[in-house]
Design a protein around this motif. Structure first.
Motif, PDB file in Angstrom:
ATOM      1  N   ALA A   1       0.839  -1.201   0.000  1.00 37.25           N
ATOM      2  CA  ALA A   1       0.000   0.000   0.000  1.00 37.25           C
ATOM      3  C   ALA A   1       0.873   1.250   0.000  1.00 37.25           C
ATOM      4  O   ALA A   1       0.667   2.175  -0.799  1.00 37.25           O
ATOM      5  CB  ALA A   1      -0.944  -0.005   1.200  1.00 37.25           C
ATOM      6  N   THR A   2       1.869   1.276   0.868  1.00 38.07           N
ATOM      7  CA  THR A   2       2.779   2.421   0.941  1.00 38.07           C
ATOM      8  C   THR A   2       3.579   2.572  -0.350  1.00 38.07           C
ATOM      9  O   THR A   2       3.761   3.681  -0.852  1.00 38.07           O
ATOM     10  CB  THR A   2       3.725   2.280   2.145  1.00 38.07           C
ATOM     11  N   ALA A   3       4.047   1.473  -0.908  1.00 39.38           N
ATOM     12  CA  ALA A   3       4.827   1.520  -2.146  1.00 39.38           C
ATOM     13  C   ALA A   3       3.993   2.042  -3.313  1.00 39.38           C
ATOM     14  O   ALA A   3       4.499   2.794  -4.154  1.00 39.38           O
ATOM     15  CB  ALA A   3       5.392   0.139  -2.463  1.00 39.38           C
ATOM     16  N   LEU A   4       2.718   1.659  -3.385  1.00 38.35           N
ATOM     17  CA  LEU A   4       1.846   2.162  -4.445  1.00 38.35           C
ATOM     18  C   LEU A   4       1.661   3.672  -4.329  1.00 38.35           C
ATOM     19  O   LEU A   4       1.692   4.393  -5.331  1.00 38.35           O
ATOM     20  CB  LEU A   4       0.487   1.457  -4.415  1.00 38.35           C
ATOM     21  N   VAL A   5       1.474   4.154  -3.095  1.00 33.09           N
ATOM     22  CA  VAL A   5       1.337   5.593  -2.872  1.00 33.09           C
ATOM     23  C   VAL A   5       2.624   6.304  -3.267  1.00 33.09           C
ATOM     24  O   VAL A   5       2.597   7.332  -3.954  1.00 33.09           O
ATOM     25  CB  VAL A   5       0.949   5.888  -1.407  1.00 33.09           C
ATOM     26  N   ASN A   6       3.766   5.751  -2.867  1.00 30.74           N
ATOM     27  CA  ASN A   6       5.053   6.368  -3.197  1.00 30.74           C
ATOM     28  C   ASN A   6       5.347   6.334  -4.696  1.00 30.74           C
ATOM     29  O   ASN A   6       6.041   7.204  -5.205  1.00 30.74           O
ATOM     30  CB  ASN A   6       6.182   5.720  -2.412  1.00 30.74           C
ATOM     31  N   LYS A   7       4.838   5.343  -5.386  1.00 30.71           N
ATOM     32  CA  LYS A   7       4.998   5.292  -6.841  1.00 30.71           C
ATOM     33  C   LYS A   7       4.172   6.402  -7.493  1.00 30.71           C
ATOM     34  O   LYS A   7       4.634   7.072  -8.415  1.00 30.71           O
ATOM     35  CB  LYS A   7       4.563   3.924  -7.372  1.00 30.71           C
ATOM     36  N   ALA A   8       2.958   6.612  -7.010  1.00 29.71           N
ATOM     37  CA  ALA A   8       2.065   7.617  -7.599  1.00 29.71           C
ATOM     38  C   ALA A   8       2.480   9.035  -7.235  1.00 29.71           C
ATOM     39  O   ALA A   8       2.401   9.946  -8.057  1.00 29.71           O
ATOM     40  CB  ALA A   8       0.626   7.363  -7.156  1.00 29.71           C
ATOM     41  N   ALA A   9       2.894   9.233  -5.993  1.00 29.81           N
ATOM     42  CA  ALA A   9       3.295  10.551  -5.492  1.00 29.81           C
ATOM     43  C   ALA A   9       4.594  10.381  -4.715  1.00 29.81           C
ATOM     44  O   ALA A   9       4.586  10.287  -3.491  1.00 29.81           O
ATOM     45  CB  ALA A   9       2.197  11.136  -4.613  1.00 29.81           C
ATOM     46  N   PRO A  10       5.725  10.323  -5.424  1.00 25.33           N
ATOM     47  CA  PRO A  10       7.011  10.047  -4.773  1.00 25.33           C
ATOM     48  C   PRO A  10       7.328  11.039  -3.645  1.00 25.33           C
ATOM     49  O   PRO A  10       7.111  12.242  -3.780  1.00 25.33           O
ATOM     50  CB  PRO A  10       8.025  10.189  -5.914  1.00 25.33           C
ATOM     51  N   VAL A  11       7.834  10.506  -2.554  1.00 22.98           N
ATOM     52  CA  VAL A  11       8.150  11.303  -1.378  1.00 22.98           C
ATOM     53  C   VAL A  11       9.087  12.462  -1.731  1.00 22.98           C
ATOM     54  O   VAL A  11       8.933  13.569  -1.219  1.00 22.98           O
ATOM     55  CB  VAL A  11       8.778  10.409  -0.279  1.00 22.98           C
ATOM     56  N   ASP A  12      10.040  12.225  -2.620  1.00 24.72           N
ATOM     57  CA  ASP A  12      11.036  13.239  -2.962  1.00 24.72           C
ATOM     58  C   ASP A  12      10.470  14.413  -3.758  1.00 24.72           C
ATOM     59  O   ASP A  12      11.048  15.495  -3.737  1.00 24.72           O
ATOM     60  CB  ASP A  12      12.187  12.620  -3.763  1.00 24.72           C
ATOM     61  N   THR A  13       9.362  14.208  -4.465  1.00 22.83           N
ATOM     62  CA  THR A  13       8.856  15.267  -5.342  1.00 22.83           C
ATOM     63  C   THR A  13       7.465  15.770  -4.986  1.00 22.83           C
ATOM     64  O   THR A  13       7.046  16.800  -5.497  1.00 22.83           O
ATOM     65  CB  THR A  13       8.831  14.777  -6.806  1.00 22.83           C
ATOM     66  N   SER A  14       6.733  15.062  -4.155  1.00 22.42           N
ATOM     67  CA  SER A  14       5.350  15.465  -3.864  1.00 22.42           C
ATOM     68  C   SER A  14       5.251  16.217  -2.541  1.00 22.42           C
ATOM     69  O   SER A  14       6.163  16.205  -1.727  1.00 22.42           O
ATOM     70  CB  SER A  14       4.437  14.236  -3.831  1.00 22.42           C
ATOM     71  N   ASN A  15       4.103  16.850  -2.365  1.00 25.43           N
ATOM     72  CA  ASN A  15       3.781  17.507  -1.096  1.00 25.43           C
ATOM     73  C   ASN A  15       3.164  16.474  -0.172  1.00 25.43           C
ATOM     74  O   ASN A  15       2.421  15.601  -0.623  1.00 25.43           O
ATOM     75  CB  ASN A  15       2.776  18.629  -1.337  1.00 25.43           C
ATOM     76  N   PRO A  16       3.414  16.570   1.139  1.00 20.60           N
ATOM     77  CA  PRO A  16       2.825  15.597   2.065  1.00 20.60           C
ATOM     78  C   PRO A  16       1.306  15.745   2.145  1.00 20.60           C
ATOM     79  O   PRO A  16       0.784  16.854   2.113  1.00 20.60           O
ATOM     80  CB  PRO A  16       3.481  15.906   3.404  1.00 20.60           C
ATOM     81  N   ALA A  17       0.635  14.606   2.227  1.00 21.96           N
ATOM     82  CA  ALA A  17      -0.830  14.583   2.341  1.00 21.96           C
ATOM     83  C   ALA A  17      -1.216  13.812   3.596  1.00 21.96           C
ATOM     84  O   ALA A  17      -0.622  12.777   3.896  1.00 21.96           O
ATOM     85  CB  ALA A  17      -1.444  13.916   1.113  1.00 21.96           C
ATOM     86  N   SER A  18      -2.227  14.319   4.301  1.00 28.94           N
ATOM     87  CA  SER A  18      -2.705  13.634   5.513  1.00 28.94           C
ATOM     88  C   SER A  18      -4.208  13.823   5.695  1.00 28.94           C
ATOM     89  O   SER A  18      -4.694  13.977   6.811  1.00 28.94           O
ATOM     90  CB  SER A  18      -1.956  14.159   6.737  1.00 28.94           C
ATOM     91  N   ASP A  19      -4.922  13.813   4.596  1.00 32.76           N
ATOM     92  CA  ASP A  19      -6.364  14.004   4.630  1.00 32.76           C
ATOM     93  C   ASP A  19      -6.989  12.886   3.829  1.00 32.76           C
ATOM     94  O   ASP A  19      -6.598  12.693   2.664  1.00 32.76           O
ATOM     95  CB  ASP A  19      -6.707  15.365   4.027  1.00 32.76           C
ATOM     96  N   PRO A  20      -7.904  12.118   4.404  1.00 29.35           N
ATOM     97  CA  PRO A  20      -8.535  12.274   5.708  1.00 29.35           C
ATOM     98  C   PRO A  20      -7.587  11.910   6.848  1.00 29.35           C
ATOM     99  O   PRO A  20      -6.530  11.329   6.627  1.00 29.35           O
ATOM    100  CB  PRO A  20      -9.736  11.329   5.645  1.00 29.35           C
ATOM    101  N   SER A  21      -8.019  12.226   8.029  1.00 26.85           N
ATOM    102  CA  SER A  21      -7.225  12.017   9.232  1.00 26.85           C
ATOM    103  C   SER A  21      -6.782  10.550   9.340  1.00 26.85           C
ATOM    104  O   SER A  21      -7.573   9.631   9.133  1.00 26.85           O
ATOM    105  CB  SER A  21      -8.047  12.399  10.464  1.00 26.85           C
ATOM    106  N   GLY A  22      -5.504  10.366   9.641  1.00 27.78           N
ATOM    107  CA  GLY A  22      -4.961   9.015   9.796  1.00 27.78           C
ATOM    108  C   GLY A  22      -4.356   8.453   8.526  1.00 27.78           C
ATOM    109  O   GLY A  22      -3.663   7.441   8.560  1.00 27.78           O
TER     110      GLY A  22
END
Length: 175
Positions: free
Chosen positions: A106-127
């Protein structure tokens, strides 16, 4: 000439050390960029049947993304197919992918779509945690929580549109 004679047995011996492919065995594939902690990521979903998205209403998507939805197609992935929403000219305007499995994937799929190095952090919805960013073709909003990931890509440059859709999908699926 003498050197050739001395090297000939060594060359013959080394020739027998070459890898041998045995019928019925798998040949190793080169490492892939799409690995999750040593395992392969699931393939990107592909549009399949033309039918309603089971967790997003096309009117909601049209309002959220700002474009009329002419058709909806879903992937064959179960129990949560990816949903592809099309605009009147036949091009995809928004895609939503839902993954439920293991946390690393799950984390790897998110990082593939929005790489940590180039994307803005997201935390919505809560958790939920992930990233969002503009792309050449629009924007992406991708978040994961535990063993689940939800990723929306839109042809619009405003990531808030993708975020709105992700939040609605998470609420509808009760993830």
């Amino acid at each position: 000439m003498r050197r050739l004679v001395l090297l000939a047995p060594a060359v013959a011996l080394l020739a027998g050390c070459a890898p041998t492919i045995v019928a019925g065995t798998a040949t190793p594939s080169p490492p892939s960029a799409s690995t999750a902690a040593g395992g392969e990521l699931p393939p990107d979903p592909q549009p399949g049947a033309t039918e309603d998205c089971p967790y997003l209403d096309k009117e909601f998507v049209a309002e959220s993304n700002g474009q009329h939805v002419s058709k909806v197609r879903v992937s064959a992935d179960q129990p949560h197919p990816a949903c592809f929403f099309y605009r009147p000219d036949g091009k995809v305007q928004l895609t939503v992918r839902v993954y439920v499995g293991d946390a690393k994937t799950a984390t790897a799929l998110v990082n593939k779509a929005a790489p940590v190095d180039t994307s803005n952090p997201a935390s919505d919805p809560s958790g939920w945690k992930g990233g969002y960013q503009s792309t050449d073709d629009g924007a992406v909003y991708a978040v994961a929580k535990g063993t689940a990931a939800v990723i929306a890509t839109t042809n619009q440059k405003q990531s808030v549109k993708a975020r709105t859709v992700v939040k609605k999908a998470i609420a509808a699926l009760k993830l």
